[in-house]
Enzyme design. Structure first.
Site, PDB file in Angstrom:
ATOM      1  N   LYS A  54       3.480  15.707  -7.477  1.00 18.21           N
ATOM      2  CA  LYS A  54       4.383  14.760  -6.826  1.00 18.21           C
ATOM      3  C   LYS A  54       4.348  13.421  -7.570  1.00 18.21           C
ATOM      4  O   LYS A  54       5.378  12.793  -7.802  1.00 18.21           O
ATOM      5  CB  LYS A  54       3.997  14.574  -5.350  1.00 18.21           C
ATOM      6  CG  LYS A  54       4.389  15.785  -4.510  1.00 18.21           C
ATOM      7  CD  LYS A  54       3.789  15.813  -3.116  1.00 18.21           C
ATOM      8  CE  LYS A  54       4.143  17.139  -2.437  1.00 18.21           C
ATOM      9  NZ  LYS A  54       3.492  17.338  -1.143  1.00 18.21           N
ATOM     10  N   GLN A  98      -0.442  14.145   2.504  1.00 23.45           N
ATOM     11  CA  GLN A  98      -0.620  15.534   2.079  1.00 23.45           C
ATOM     12  C   GLN A  98      -1.425  16.297   3.141  1.00 23.45           C
ATOM     13  O   GLN A  98      -2.500  15.858   3.537  1.00 23.45           O
ATOM     14  CB  GLN A  98      -1.338  15.578   0.718  1.00 23.45           C
ATOM     15  CG  GLN A  98      -1.459  16.964   0.144  1.00 23.45           C
ATOM     16  CD  GLN A  98      -0.101  17.603  -0.167  1.00 23.45           C
ATOM     17  OE1 GLN A  98       0.762  16.976  -0.762  1.00 23.45           O
ATOM     18  NE2 GLN A  98       0.075  18.850   0.245  1.00 23.45           N
ATOM     19  N   ASP A 121       8.842  13.049   4.097  1.00 30.14           N
ATOM     20  CA  ASP A 121       8.775  14.494   4.318  1.00 30.14           C
ATOM     21  C   ASP A 121       9.793  14.969   5.362  1.00 30.14           C
ATOM     22  O   ASP A 121      10.027  16.163   5.499  1.00 30.14           O
ATOM     23  CB  ASP A 121       7.363  14.892   4.800  1.00 30.14           C
ATOM     24  CG  ASP A 121       6.544  15.529   3.689  1.00 30.14           C
ATOM     25  OD1 ASP A 121       7.151  16.077   2.755  1.00 30.14           O
ATOM     26  OD2 ASP A 121       5.305  15.495   3.774  1.00 30.14           O
TER      27      ASP A 121
END
Ligand code: NDP
Length: 287
Positions: A54, A98, A121
């Site tokens: 990422k 995460q 997200d």
């Protein structure tokens, strides 16, 4: 005839290339520097790989990436405090935590504290609600990536029968609502669905998000179906495979995504898109 293989790697690269140009223009014309904060707690090896990818992708498109690598001993209160400070930080347009989090930290509490305006997200209940009412802002990355792959492959969705296998909050449910918004007739299947093969056999479009290696068989598919395989399963020999039995599906489907190289690369591309759109929204360039 063998199915057309949908190249997620290439589509994701196209998205990153156009984001890179967009980010350069945002900096030049508006002095806007999109930024993504990526928080990792603990030492989970798979998470470390995801986080590294990422951050690399951020670098490629010119999005600033703010790394917060916290030890596994971090308390829930400390993590919540960090999120609160990132919510206030004007340089941060997206916040990503995460998963999974170490034991003792309540995932829902953490995700719910992320500002809906920085929800890279797209998991926040507010953004999920907006998706359901057909007014999306931050969209969950993997389902959004699925829709982009269908769009780039020229698949017509209006009036088509779509079957989603899996009803998780991060893939199955949101992708079902996105397909509905695109005017497909949607059926959602799960572990209690009887006659899965028969339901799948009626589908023009099949989205598999189960987490069971090669579960969906080629012979279940309607001739010419489009198959998007979200599953990522590691086999005993260390190789990756999807939830669809690729070899048998190839002979029945008209188009199919491979694993790896299908949906996987799209998730990070859409994460970057969410961050860039978050920056544009923050500066009132888009509604
Ligand atoms: P979950 O485990 O949260 O959900 C799996 C779903 O599959 C559940 O709804 C479950 O039903 C359903 N299911 C399980 N067994 C069956 C069965 N025999 N028949 C029909 N349905 C069944 O998984 P996720 O949604 O998080 O992930 C799904 C897959 O996608 C995984 O392989 C994951 O690794 C992958 N993934 C890939 C991403 C990417 O970037 N490409 C991102 C996210 C996930 P029930 O609700 O009844 O238990």
């Amino acid at each position: 005839m063998a199915a057309h293989i949908i190249d997620g790697k290439a589509v994701a690269q196209n998205i990153r290339t156009s984001l890179k140009a967009e980010v350069a223009l945002l900096k030049e014309n508006h002095n806007i520097h999109p930024g993504l904060a990526v928080i990792q707690v603990g030492e989970d090896p798979a998470s470390k790989v995801y986080v590294r990818n990422k951050r690399r992708a951020c670098e490629e498109v010119g999005v600033a990436s703010f790394a917060h690598d916290l030890p596994a001993t971090t308390s829930e209160a400390q993590l919540l405090e960090l999120i609160q400070s990132l919510n206030q930080d004007d340089a941060v347009h997206g916040i990503l935590v995460q998963l999974p989090l170490p034991k003792g930290i309540e995932e829902k509490k953490v995700l719910d504290l992320i500002s809906p305006n920085k929800d890279a997200d797209g998991f926040h209940p507010y953004n999920m609600g907006r998706l359901v009412i057909g007014s999306p802002t931050f969209q969950p990355c993997t389902p959004w990536g699925v829709m982009e792959l269908l769009h780039h492959s020229g698949v017509q969705l209006a009036g088509k029968k779509a079957v989603v296998v899996g009803r998780s909050n991060i893939v199955g449910k949101p992708v079902a609502f996105m397909l509905l918004a695109a005017h497909a007739t949607v059926t959602i299947c799960h572990s209690r669905t009887p006659d899965l093969a028969e339901v799948i056999g009626q589908a023009d479009i099949v989205i598999a998000a189960v987490g069971k290696a090669k579960m969906v068989k080629g012979e279940w598919l309607k001739e010419g179906a489009v198959v998007i395989d979200v599953g990522i399963n590691r086999l005993e020999d260390g190789t990756l495979c999807g939830d669809v039995d690729f070899a048998s599906a190839l002979t029945r489907a008209s188009a199919i995504t491979p694993v790896p190289g299908g949906v996987g690369p799209m998730t990070i591309a859409m994460l970057l898109k969410n961050t860039v759109e978050g920056a544009k929204r923050r500066h009132h360039l888009i509604p």
